[in-house]
Design an enzyme around this catalytic site. Structure first.
Site, mmCIF file in Angstrom:
data_model
loop_
_atom_site.group_PDB
_atom_site.id
_atom_site.type_symbol
_atom_site.label_atom_id
_atom_site.label_comp_id
_atom_site.label_asym_id
_atom_site.label_seq_id
_atom_site.Cartn_x
_atom_site.Cartn_y
_atom_site.Cartn_z
ATOM 1 N N GLU A 53 11.365 12.735 27.330
ATOM 2 C CA GLU A 53 12.553 13.072 28.112
ATOM 3 C C GLU A 53 13.848 12.523 27.518
ATOM 4 O O GLU A 53 13.976 11.320 27.283
ATOM 5 C CB GLU A 53 12.395 12.541 29.534
ATOM 6 C CG GLU A 53 13.468 13.009 30.481
ATOM 7 C CD GLU A 53 13.016 12.890 31.910
ATOM 8 O OE1 GLU A 53 12.468 13.886 32.424
ATOM 9 O OE2 GLU A 53 13.179 11.813 32.507
ATOM 10 N N LYS A 55 17.140 11.439 28.380
ATOM 11 C CA LYS A 55 17.742 10.958 29.621
ATOM 12 C C LYS A 55 18.781 9.907 29.266
ATOM 13 O O LYS A 55 18.444 8.733 29.075
ATOM 14 C CB LYS A 55 16.647 10.379 30.529
ATOM 15 C CG LYS A 55 17.137 9.818 31.839
ATOM 16 C CD LYS A 55 15.993 9.525 32.799
ATOM 17 C CE LYS A 55 15.031 8.479 32.272
ATOM 18 N NZ LYS A 55 14.004 8.096 33.268
ATOM 19 N N LYS A 114 15.195 19.435 33.636
ATOM 20 C CA LYS A 114 14.947 18.427 34.664
ATOM 21 C C LYS A 114 16.221 18.285 35.496
ATOM 22 O O LYS A 114 17.238 17.765 35.023
ATOM 23 C CB LYS A 114 14.580 17.095 33.989
ATOM 24 C CG LYS A 114 14.207 15.969 34.947
ATOM 25 C CD LYS A 114 12.744 16.037 35.330
ATOM 26 C CE LYS A 114 12.332 14.803 36.123
ATOM 27 N NZ LYS A 114 12.267 13.594 35.279
ATOM 28 N N GLU A 158 6.789 19.385 41.341
ATOM 29 C CA GLU A 158 6.570 17.936 41.446
ATOM 30 C C GLU A 158 6.144 17.546 42.856
ATOM 31 O O GLU A 158 6.748 17.958 43.847
ATOM 32 C CB GLU A 158 7.850 17.188 41.075
ATOM 33 C CG GLU A 158 7.716 15.675 41.159
ATOM 34 C CD GLU A 158 8.978 14.973 40.696
ATOM 35 O OE1 GLU A 158 9.296 15.066 39.497
ATOM 36 O OE2 GLU A 158 9.640 14.340 41.540
ATOM 37 N N ASN A 179 4.526 12.478 40.579
ATOM 38 C CA ASN A 179 5.509 11.440 40.277
ATOM 39 C C ASN A 179 5.048 10.108 40.867
ATOM 40 O O ASN A 179 4.866 9.988 42.087
ATOM 41 C CB ASN A 179 6.871 11.826 40.844
ATOM 42 C CG ASN A 179 8.000 10.985 40.286
ATOM 43 O OD1 ASN A 179 7.795 9.848 39.871
ATOM 44 N ND2 ASN A 179 9.202 11.534 40.262
ATOM 45 N N GLU A 209 3.880 11.677 35.883
ATOM 46 C CA GLU A 209 5.302 11.417 35.688
ATOM 47 C C GLU A 209 5.663 10.004 36.160
ATOM 48 O O GLU A 209 5.175 9.561 37.193
ATOM 49 C CB GLU A 209 6.152 12.414 36.487
ATOM 50 C CG GLU A 209 5.891 13.873 36.196
ATOM 51 C CD GLU A 209 6.688 14.781 37.121
ATOM 52 O OE1 GLU A 209 6.541 15.996 37.006
ATOM 53 O OE2 GLU A 209 7.438 14.259 37.978
ATOM 54 N N SER A 210 6.508 9.341 35.418
ATOM 55 C CA SER A 210 7.101 8.046 35.763
ATOM 56 C C SER A 210 6.119 6.889 35.602
ATOM 57 O O SER A 210 4.939 7.003 35.952
ATOM 58 C CB SER A 210 7.664 8.017 37.192
ATOM 59 O OG SER A 210 8.698 8.960 37.352
#
Length: 261
Positions: A53, A55, A114, A158, A179, A209-210
């Protein structure tokens, strides 16, 4: 919007800004690169399928990276990323649709937009291969999934818990991200994915995710059934501001080859 849980002030602020952002001038028409095909190529090459990602910053980041987004994306692909995620949210993440367009022109892997898309017209801002839809934030998930597919997007839906997984499946989601970040306290717990993943059908592409920061985290999520991992902060390394993004990607992509424990 589904409001089963309270939201952290930062998340509420993000949503408020999202409601104010306009859509595009016309309906986009996307010729998308297949995410499942890209993940399969990574697997065949012995790489963990990682969606890296771009970001610049976030409410949970320790700093900001001002590198050129295209250079960051190219470095991630050089490190073995199977796909790229690009933040296009400007107010809290420092992203932009223009950065996504430049990145998609520069790399040959699928690119995820995103952002916090709440209405159909907000899809028509920029062409991407995948589009994020967050179950908890939208009212008509089935309608948005259909609208995304009509434009050529692959919707990445998500979820945060088993109930949201069921909502996503009932709406026809085929690519689902779980997530690990709690939206009320912004805390990360990898057990979130582990609790949800057993209930996902085998024909769904499942993305963790995360919270994935180390090769051990990668192996843990893969062992729990993740077909791919979306990783931002551990690759961007906002705290240092200048670490090697290619190497950061490579150490996670190669987490299963036994080189690093």
């Amino acid at each position: 919007m589904n409001s089963r849980t309270e939201l952290a002030p930062a998340v509420a602020s993000i949503l408020e800004a999202a409601r104010e952002r306009p859509g595009g001038d016309g309906v986009v028409d996307v010729d998308a690169r297949s995410l499942p095909d890209a993940l399969a190529r990574a697997e065949a090459d012995g790489r963990v399928p990682v969606i890296a990602e771009v970001k610049p910053t976030s409410p949970t980041a320790d700093g900001t990276r001002d590198d050129d987004p295209v250079e960051l994306a190219e470095a991630m692909v050089d490190g073995g990323a199977a796909a790229i995620s690009v933040l296009t949210e400007p107010s809290h993440f420092g992203g932009s649709p223009e950065s996504l367009t430049r990145i998609r022109e520069a790399v040959d892997v699928p690119v995820l937009r995103k952002d916090f898309v709440l209405e159909e017209e907000q899809m028509d801002v920029v062409e991407a291969d995948l589009l994020l839809l967050i179950v908890r934030f939208v009212d008509d998930l089935e309608g948005l999934i259909a609208a995304a597919r009509e434009r050529g997007f692959q919707p990445l839906v998500e979820v945060h818990d088993r109930a949201e997984l069921e909502t996503a499946l009932e709406a026809g989601a085929e690519i689902i991200g779980v997530n690990n970040r709690d939206l009320a306290r912004l805390e990360v717990d990898l057990e979130t994915f582990e609790s949800v993943s057993p209930h996902a059908p085998d024909d769904v592409t499942l993305i963790a995710e995360s919270g994935v920061s180390t090769p051990a985290d990668v192996r843990r999520m893969r062992g729990a059934g993740a077909d791919a991992l979306l990783i931002g902060s551990a690759i961007m390394d906002h705290a240092s501001g200048d670490s090697d993004v290619t190497e950061n990607t490579r150490r996670l992509v190669r987490a299963e080859d036994g080189a690093e424990r």
